[in-house]
Motif scaffolding. Structure first.
Motif, PDB file in Angstrom:
ATOM      1  N   GLN A 109       0.798  -1.161   0.048  1.00  0.00           N
ATOM      2  CA  GLN A 109      -0.016  -0.170  -0.103  1.00  0.00           C
ATOM      3  C   GLN A 109       0.741   1.227   0.044  1.00  0.00           C
ATOM      4  O   GLN A 109       0.547   2.144  -0.798  1.00  0.00           O
ATOM      5  CB  GLN A 109      -1.012   0.204   1.216  1.00  0.00           C
ATOM      6  N   GLN A 110       1.773   1.288   0.648  1.00  0.00           N
ATOM      7  CA  GLN A 110       2.681   2.580   0.877  1.00  0.00           C
ATOM      8  C   GLN A 110       3.687   2.584  -0.493  1.00  0.00           C
ATOM      9  O   GLN A 110       3.213   3.723  -1.115  1.00  0.00           O
ATOM     10  CB  GLN A 110       3.721   2.197   1.676  1.00  0.00           C
ATOM     11  N   ALA A 111       3.880   1.523  -1.318  1.00  0.00           N
ATOM     12  CA  ALA A 111       4.551   1.632  -2.569  1.00  0.00           C
ATOM     13  C   ALA A 111       3.374   2.002  -3.481  1.00  0.00           C
ATOM     14  O   ALA A 111       3.771   3.060  -4.618  1.00  0.00           O
ATOM     15  CB  ALA A 111       5.075   0.379  -3.074  1.00  0.00           C
ATOM     16  N   ARG A 112       2.135   1.791  -3.502  1.00  0.00           N
ATOM     17  CA  ARG A 112       1.304   2.115  -4.359  1.00  0.00           C
ATOM     18  C   ARG A 112       0.561   3.627  -4.316  1.00  0.00           C
ATOM     19  O   ARG A 112       0.441   4.378  -5.069  1.00  0.00           O
ATOM     20  CB  ARG A 112      -0.090   1.316  -4.352  1.00  0.00           C
ATOM     21  N   PRO A 115       4.246   7.547  -3.468  1.00  0.00           N
ATOM     22  CA  PRO A 115       4.535   8.085  -4.453  1.00  0.00           C
ATOM     23  C   PRO A 115       3.654   8.994  -5.331  1.00  0.00           C
ATOM     24  O   PRO A 115       4.208  10.347  -5.435  1.00  0.00           O
ATOM     25  CB  PRO A 115       5.438   7.260  -5.474  1.00  0.00           C
ATOM     26  N   PRO A 116       2.541   8.983  -5.511  1.00  0.00           N
ATOM     27  CA  PRO A 116       1.644   9.898  -6.438  1.00  0.00           C
ATOM     28  C   PRO A 116       1.265  10.954  -5.412  1.00  0.00           C
ATOM     29  O   PRO A 116       1.227  12.249  -6.070  1.00  0.00           O
ATOM     30  CB  PRO A 116       0.530   8.909  -6.523  1.00  0.00           C
ATOM     31  N   ILE A 117       1.055  10.743  -4.092  1.00  0.00           N
ATOM     32  CA  ILE A 117       0.912  11.797  -3.219  1.00  0.00           C
ATOM     33  C   ILE A 117       2.112  12.796  -3.091  1.00  0.00           C
ATOM     34  O   ILE A 117       1.904  13.832  -3.091  1.00  0.00           O
ATOM     35  CB  ILE A 117       0.289  11.444  -1.854  1.00  0.00           C
ATOM     36  N   ALA A 118       3.066  12.226  -2.986  1.00  0.00           N
ATOM     37  CA  ALA A 118       4.533  13.008  -3.003  1.00  0.00           C
ATOM     38  C   ALA A 118       4.703  13.682  -4.281  1.00  0.00           C
ATOM     39  O   ALA A 118       5.311  14.571  -4.108  1.00  0.00           O
ATOM     40  CB  ALA A 118       5.661  12.093  -2.491  1.00  0.00           C
ATOM     41  N   ALA A 119       4.352  13.178  -5.265  1.00  0.00           N
ATOM     42  CA  ALA A 119       4.633  13.790  -6.534  1.00  0.00           C
ATOM     43  C   ALA A 119       3.401  15.021  -7.017  1.00  0.00           C
ATOM     44  O   ALA A 119       3.518  15.676  -7.833  1.00  0.00           O
ATOM     45  CB  ALA A 119       4.694  12.989  -7.738  1.00  0.00           C
TER      46      ALA A 119
END
Length: 380
Positions: A109-112, A115-119
């Motif tokens: 879940q963290q990998a999914r 990253p999109p939130i951080a970007a």
């Protein structure tokens, strides 16, 4: 009271203000207007912040952050909210969805999701409140029933901000029944693109996107979509509320607009009644009080010691400040001749509109008072 956070924080504040000035129009009033271009401005600005490492500064580096101090993230919150939140709805993912997934999510879940939130590429909405289950959230009726290796979700949510633009929903549903209603609740992370989800906007004076009804009709999810432990979602909810209610620096917009008032009115400032100018000064004092309470919460949050009552006391103070300062500012601009300080007038009117639901959204002020009173009485 000295609120100086040091030279690094001051430099960060200057950088953020410079970016806002360069990329956000002076008359910008946020992403949630009738003009779809305003949302794209916010999305582009989020991507710019992400590229510069400013969107999720306090996140750990392994999750796309800079491992910055919570005080640097506080500067970001203050500057963004003061300037009509040019991150749009991204603050939700940054302030609490991401940190909650870090705390309770699986590695997959963290990998999914992180990253999109951080970007700055994804918008989340929160599926909590329901008809007859707003302040009493644990009375919700949306159900998730086990079906083979997955779950089938049915029910309705209401007042769901950003549901028309969100790609994902942080959804709370009942998975079992117990004597204590806080037990048997589970968090699911569900895609808003699923055809089993229907969104109906609720028109308000705040404009589109803020309030919506969301319906779930035989929505099928898997165990991989469960955040945390099945039936223990209330533990996650408590974490959400601790992060969510600290995350919006409402006092920053109040203080900025109040400080702008004398300059915006110019020669008309001296014509204001002395009583009104006295209330204006009192509101500035209340801004400092709310800021101090917020900083105390940031310090407690950094140590992992935030209690619901700490957040409740702050929320009572800052939402009342939101409304009281808006009333004073509206009286101030009423003294202006038509056409004078047009942008300042628009900002004040927008602030007033947003302030009206502040004592209801994210937990009503009455419920915060009850929570605080119960804790104080229990300790006496």
């Amino acid at each position: 009271m000295d609120f100086d956070m040091g030279p690094d924080a001051a430099a960060l504040r200057r950088e953020l203000r410079s970016l806002v000035k360069a990329h956000i129009a002076e008359d910008y009033l946020g992403a949630f207007t009738d003009n779809p271009d305003d949302l794209e401005v916010a999305q582009a600005f989020c991507r710019l912040l992400a590229e510069r490492g400013l969107l999720c500064m306090s996140w750990p580096t392994e999750f796309g952050g800079q491992a910055a101090s919570p005080w640097e993230q506080t500067v970001v919150r203050e500057e963004m909210w003061a300037h009509h939140e040019p991150r749009g709805a991204q603050y939700m993912g940054v302030n609490w969805v991401g940190p909650i997934i870090m705390r309770h999510g699986t590695a997959e879940q963290q990998a999914r999701h992180l990253p999109p939130i951080a970007a700055g590429d994804v918008i989340w909405c929160q599926g909590f409140s329901e008809p007859e289950a707003g302040s009493d959230l644990a009375s919700l009726r949306t159900s998730a029933v086990r079906d083979g290796n997955g779950w089938v979700i049915n029910g309705q949510k209401i007042w769901t901000s950003y549901a028309t633009m969100a790609q994902w929903c942080f959804l709370l549903a009942r998975t079992s029944r117990h004597d204590k209603k806080q037990r048997g609740l589970t968090i699911f992370l569900v895609p808003m693109s699923d055809p089993a989800i229907t969104v109906r906007p609720i028109q308000t004076m705040m404009g589109p996107h803020h309030l919506n009804e969301v319906f779930f009709d035989d929505l099928r999810v898997t165990d991989a979509d469960v955040l945390g432990t099945v039936d223990d979602g209330w533990t996650v909810v408590q974490s959400v509320l601790a992060f969510e209610r600290v995350g919006i620096a409402r006092y920053a917009r109040c203080e900025r607009l109040l400080q702008l008032a004398p300059e915006a009115l110019g020669e008309y400032w001296s014509d204001l009644p002395e009583e009104l100018r006295g209330r204006w000064a009192r509101m500035l004092t209340h801004c400092r009080r709310a800021r101090l309470m917020a900083y105390r919460l940031v310090a407690l949050q950094a140590e992992g010691q935030v209690r619901p009552t700490d957040s409740a006391a702050y929320r009572i103070a800052v939402t009342r400040l939101d409304q009281d300062s808006a009333e004073v500012l509206m009286e101030i601009i009423a003294a202006l001749p038509e056409g004078v300080s047009r942008i300042f007038t628009a900002e004040v009117e927008d602030h007033w509109r947003y302030s009206q639901p502040s004592t209801v959204s994210s937990g009503s002020i009455e419920m915060q008072r009850i929570l605080l009173a119960r804790t104080l009485l229990a300790a006496s």
